[in-house]
Motif scaffolding. Structure first.
Motif, PDB file in Angstrom:
ATOM      1  N   LEU A 227       0.825  -1.208   0.000  1.00 52.08           N
ATOM      2  CA  LEU A 227       0.000   0.000   0.000  1.00 52.08           C
ATOM      3  C   LEU A 227       0.857   1.255   0.000  1.00 52.08           C
ATOM      4  O   LEU A 227       1.849   1.344   0.730  1.00 52.08           O
ATOM      5  CB  LEU A 227      -0.927   0.016   1.221  1.00 52.08           C
ATOM      6  N   HIS A 228       0.464   2.231  -0.791  1.00 55.75           N
ATOM      7  CA  HIS A 228       1.132   3.533  -0.791  1.00 55.75           C
ATOM      8  C   HIS A 228       0.977   4.155   0.597  1.00 55.75           C
ATOM      9  O   HIS A 228      -0.052   4.005   1.253  1.00 55.75           O
ATOM     10  CB  HIS A 228       0.508   4.430  -1.859  1.00 55.75           C
ATOM     11  N   SER A 229       2.010   4.862   1.035  1.00 52.31           N
ATOM     12  CA  SER A 229       2.007   5.409   2.395  1.00 52.31           C
ATOM     13  C   SER A 229       0.853   6.373   2.638  1.00 52.31           C
ATOM     14  O   SER A 229       0.362   6.496   3.768  1.00 52.31           O
ATOM     15  CB  SER A 229       3.335   6.107   2.691  1.00 52.31           C
ATOM     16  N   SER A 230       0.381   7.082   1.603  1.00 53.71           N
ATOM     17  CA  SER A 230      -0.735   8.008   1.792  1.00 53.71           C
ATOM     18  C   SER A 230      -1.989   7.260   2.237  1.00 53.71           C
ATOM     19  O   SER A 230      -2.750   7.733   3.087  1.00 53.71           O
ATOM     20  CB  SER A 230      -1.015   8.778   0.498  1.00 53.71           C
ATOM     21  N   ARG A 231      -2.190   6.084   1.670  1.00 58.64           N
ATOM     22  CA  ARG A 231      -3.348   5.259   2.045  1.00 58.64           C
ATOM     23  C   ARG A 231      -3.180   4.707   3.457  1.00 58.64           C
ATOM     24  O   ARG A 231      -4.125   4.689   4.254  1.00 58.64           O
ATOM     25  CB  ARG A 231      -3.506   4.119   1.032  1.00 58.64           C
ATOM     26  N   VAL A 232      -1.958   4.268   3.794  1.00 56.99           N
ATOM     27  CA  VAL A 232      -1.700   3.735   5.131  1.00 56.99           C
ATOM     28  C   VAL A 232      -1.874   4.828   6.181  1.00 56.99           C
ATOM     29  O   VAL A 232      -2.436   4.593   7.253  1.00 56.99           O
ATOM     30  CB  VAL A 232      -0.281   3.129   5.217  1.00 56.99           C
ATOM     31  N   LEU A 233      -1.399   6.033   5.880  1.00 54.94           N
ATOM     32  CA  LEU A 233      -1.559   7.152   6.813  1.00 54.94           C
ATOM     33  C   LEU A 233      -3.028   7.483   7.036  1.00 54.94           C
ATOM     34  O   LEU A 233      -3.437   7.832   8.147  1.00 54.94           O
ATOM     35  CB  LEU A 233      -0.820   8.384   6.298  1.00 54.94           C
ATOM     36  N   GLU A 234      -3.818   7.371   5.989  1.00 57.61           N
ATOM     37  CA  GLU A 234      -5.259   7.609   6.113  1.00 57.61           C
ATOM     38  C   GLU A 234      -5.879   6.620   7.107  1.00 57.61           C
ATOM     39  O   GLU A 234      -6.674   7.004   7.971  1.00 57.61           O
ATOM     40  CB  GLU A 234      -5.924   7.464   4.753  1.00 57.61           C
ATOM     41  N   ILE A 235      -5.483   5.359   7.005  1.00 57.25           N
ATOM     42  CA  ILE A 235      -6.017   4.327   7.889  1.00 57.25           C
ATOM     43  C   ILE A 235      -5.450   4.460   9.303  1.00 57.25           C
ATOM     44  O   ILE A 235      -6.167   4.332  10.293  1.00 57.25           O
ATOM     45  CB  ILE A 235      -5.692   2.922   7.327  1.00 57.25           C
ATOM     46  N   ALA A 236      -4.143   4.757   9.382  1.00 58.37           N
ATOM     47  CA  ALA A 236      -3.456   4.765  10.676  1.00 58.37           C
ATOM     48  C   ALA A 236      -3.742   6.008  11.507  1.00 58.37           C
ATOM     49  O   ALA A 236      -3.536   5.992  12.729  1.00 58.37           O
ATOM     50  CB  ALA A 236      -1.949   4.639  10.455  1.00 58.37           C
ATOM     51  N   SER A 237      -4.212   7.082  10.879  1.00 58.02           N
ATOM     52  CA  SER A 237      -4.374   8.348  11.600  1.00 58.02           C
ATOM     53  C   SER A 237      -5.332   8.233  12.790  1.00 58.02           C
ATOM     54  O   SER A 237      -5.249   9.018  13.738  1.00 58.02           O
ATOM     55  CB  SER A 237      -4.854   9.449  10.645  1.00 58.02           C
ATOM     56  N   LYS A 238      -6.218   7.246  12.764  1.00 62.21           N
ATOM     57  CA  LYS A 238      -7.131   7.069  13.907  1.00 62.21           C
ATOM     58  C   LYS A 238      -6.379   6.660  15.167  1.00 62.21           C
ATOM     59  O   LYS A 238      -6.879   6.818  16.291  1.00 62.21           O
ATOM     60  CB  LYS A 238      -8.190   6.009  13.582  1.00 62.21           C
ATOM     61  N   ASP A 239      -5.157   6.122  15.003  1.00 64.04           N
ATOM     62  CA  ASP A 239      -4.358   5.706  16.150  1.00 64.04           C
ATOM     63  C   ASP A 239      -3.461   6.826  16.672  1.00 64.04           C
ATOM     64  O   ASP A 239      -2.784   6.655  17.686  1.00 64.04           O
ATOM     65  CB  ASP A 239      -3.477   4.499  15.777  1.00 64.04           C
ATOM     66  N   PHE A 240      -3.429   7.968  15.977  1.00 64.94           N
ATOM     67  CA  PHE A 240      -2.587   9.076  16.424  1.00 64.94           C
ATOM     68  C   PHE A 240      -3.154   9.720  17.691  1.00 64.94           C
ATOM     69  O   PHE A 240      -2.411  10.208  18.539  1.00 64.94           O
ATOM     70  CB  PHE A 240      -2.456  10.130  15.325  1.00 64.94           C
ATOM     71  N   LEU A 241      -4.482   9.743  17.809  1.00 63.80           N
ATOM     72  CA  LEU A 241      -5.170  10.267  18.999  1.00 63.80           C
ATOM     73  C   LEU A 241      -4.642  11.652  19.353  1.00 63.80           C
ATOM     74  O   LEU A 241      -4.707  12.569  18.564  1.00 63.80           O
ATOM     75  CB  LEU A 241      -5.023   9.284  20.155  1.00 63.80           C
ATOM     76  N   ASP A 242      -4.100  11.805  20.579  1.00 64.59           N
ATOM     77  CA  ASP A 242      -3.652  13.133  21.013  1.00 64.59           C
ATOM     78  C   ASP A 242      -2.192  13.397  20.674  1.00 64.59           C
ATOM     79  O   ASP A 242      -1.615  14.385  21.110  1.00 64.59           O
ATOM     80  CB  ASP A 242      -3.862  13.282  22.522  1.00 64.59           C
ATOM     81  N   ARG A 243      -1.581  12.528  19.912  1.00 60.69           N
ATOM     82  CA  ARG A 243      -0.192  12.748  19.506  1.00 60.69           C
ATOM     83  C   ARG A 243      -0.214  13.740  18.341  1.00 60.69           C
ATOM     84  O   ARG A 243      -0.592  13.395  17.229  1.00 60.69           O
ATOM     85  CB  ARG A 243       0.460  11.433  19.083  1.00 60.69           C
ATOM     86  N   LYS A 244       0.227  14.939  18.602  1.00 59.61           N
ATOM     87  CA  LYS A 244       0.052  16.008  17.628  1.00 59.61           C
ATOM     88  C   LYS A 244       1.252  16.192  16.699  1.00 59.61           C
ATOM     89  O   LYS A 244       1.165  16.910  15.710  1.00 59.61           O
ATOM     90  CB  LYS A 244      -0.237  17.324  18.353  1.00 59.61           C
ATOM     91  N   VAL A 245       2.393  15.564  17.000  1.00 56.59           N
ATOM     92  CA  VAL A 245       3.582  15.717  16.168  1.00 56.59           C
ATOM     93  C   VAL A 245       3.834  14.397  15.439  1.00 56.59           C
ATOM     94  O   VAL A 245       4.059  13.368  16.073  1.00 56.59           O
ATOM     95  CB  VAL A 245       4.814  16.113  17.002  1.00 56.59           C
ATOM     96  N   ILE A 246       3.796  14.428  14.112  1.00 53.38           N
ATOM     97  CA  ILE A 246       3.934  13.220  13.310  1.00 53.38           C
ATOM     98  C   ILE A 246       5.170  13.349  12.420  1.00 53.38           C
ATOM     99  O   ILE A 246       5.206  14.181  11.508  1.00 53.38           O
ATOM    100  CB  ILE A 246       2.696  12.980  12.412  1.00 53.38           C
ATOM    101  N   PHE A 247       6.190  12.559  12.694  1.00 56.26           N
ATOM    102  CA  PHE A 247       7.375  12.490  11.837  1.00 56.26           C
ATOM    103  C   PHE A 247       7.129  11.394  10.799  1.00 56.26           C
ATOM    104  O   PHE A 247       6.835  10.253  11.156  1.00 56.26           O
ATOM    105  CB  PHE A 247       8.622  12.146  12.651  1.00 56.26           C
ATOM    106  N   ILE A 248       7.265  11.741   9.527  1.00 56.91           N
ATOM    107  CA  ILE A 248       7.024  10.775   8.452  1.00 56.91           C
ATOM    108  C   ILE A 248       8.330  10.578   7.681  1.00 56.91           C
ATOM    109  O   ILE A 248       8.809  11.481   6.995  1.00 56.91           O
ATOM    110  CB  ILE A 248       5.898  11.254   7.525  1.00 56.91           C
ATOM    111  N   PHE A 249       8.915   9.395   7.841  1.00 55.39           N
ATOM    112  CA  PHE A 249      10.196   9.069   7.222  1.00 55.39           C
ATOM    113  C   PHE A 249       9.932   8.342   5.901  1.00 55.39           C
ATOM    114  O   PHE A 249       9.279   7.299   5.877  1.00 55.39           O
ATOM    115  CB  PHE A 249      11.023   8.172   8.143  1.00 55.39           C
TER     116      PHE A 249
END
Length: 313
Positions: A227-249
């Motif tokens: 899966l392209h990372s944009s699609r994975v980020l869309e799915i995974a963003s629900k797990d970010f919760l109150d974590r407001k800083v996202i480093f994307i490598f």
């Protein structure tokens, strides 16, 4: 017995000279012999130790016994970890000509420890009483707020790394993640590590024990995701919760990723894309991000990990 370490096709061979000569030893009854072989492993990875065969026979060659050993243990080579003194970042919002750093909510009411000044330390953290008393500069290190946290997302989409010569870009990102994780955990900042490989790793980290677990996972990182990372980020963003800083490598930027970054920014996240080396349309994509106050970081393939943030003051 000679241990041979077979290396998978997608891993750079380790630097070991072939030794296929049969060793013949004469050992008295009840005696022991230890054979040691040193190998110089060039890169991180998980290697099979391989099979070995032991043949024993009497002095006249009449009787012979053969034993085959197939050790199940793996040789785990961890990624290199470098010391990072500070993660200095440009904020996600514009403050005119003045640049602030994301502080991850340091609690300035509680001093964690006091140490001597080193080049690069903020002058705001100087302990003036001790500095005046000993005629030497001392620095306060403050506890981090328990609410501070961040996400490290590692792109594992296999098409992303097709042109990554000798996997240098991938290894540079892995070493940076390992080094930054060490820095954050020392500062008592909880982390969530995620990747988009077929294993879809998800690790919560708060202490040194968690860090050791991450290193073992990073040792076996292999970009084989479908899966392209944009699609994975869309799915995974629900797990970010109150974590407001996202480093994307990621190895490089593209339009799909940038569109996803914009969506995440609108949801209130601080997005920090980190790429490695040069690639097509890099300047164009970085300019698109900067216009929306998302400040990308690019690492040179030969740039020391310890210096990644030193020029961002």
């Amino acid at each position: 017995p000679i241990i041979v370490i077979p290396v998978p096709k997608n891993i750079i061979p380790i630097n070991i000279e072939k030794d296929n000569h049969t060793r013949i030893l004469s050992i008295p009854p009840l005696d022991e012999y230890l054979f040691e072989k040193e190998v110089n492993v060039k890169r991180r990875g998980i290697y099979d130790l391989g099979k070995c065969v032991l043949k024993t026979r009497d002095i006249f060659g009449i009787f012979e016994i053969q034993r085959r050993f197939d050790p199940q243990k793996k040789l785990i080579v961890l990624p290199r970890v470098f010391d990072i003194n500070e993660v200095a970042l440009i904020p996600s919002e514009s403050y005119g000509s003045h640049e602030n750093k994301i502080s991850f909510s340091e609690d300035y009411t509680n001093i964690d420890k006091i140490r001597k000044y080193v080049v690069g330390d903020s002058h705001k953290k100087i302990n003036h009483k001790l500095t005046a008393r000993f005629s030497e500069i001392f620095i306060n290190e403050f506890e981090s707020s328990s609410r501070a946290s961040a996400v490290f997302f590692m792109d594992g989409f296999k098409s992303e790394y097709l042109n990554d010569e000798e996997r240098k870009g991938e290894d540079k990102l892995i070493e940076l993640i390992a080094s930054m994780t060490k820095f954050f955990l020392i500062k008592k900042i909880p982390l969530l590590y995620m990747d988009s490989t077929s294993k879809k790793r998800y690790l919560e980290m708060k202490n040194e024990y968690d860090f050791k677990g991450l290193l073992k996972e990073l040792a076996g990182f292999n970009p084989d995701g479908d899966l392209h990372s944009s699609r994975v980020l869309e799915i995974a963003s629900k797990d970010f919760l109150d974590r407001k800083v996202i480093f994307i490598f990621s190895k490089e930027l593209d339009k799909e990723k940038i569109s996803r970054f914009f969506i995440l920014k609108k949801k209130g996240y601080k997005i920090i894309p980190i790429t490695v080396g040069d690639y097509e349309n890099r300047a164009k994509y970085e300019s698109m991000l900067i216009k929306e106050s998302i400040w990308p970081i690019n690492i040179g393939l030969n740039q020391p990990v310890s210096e990644v943030f030193s020029n961002r003051r």
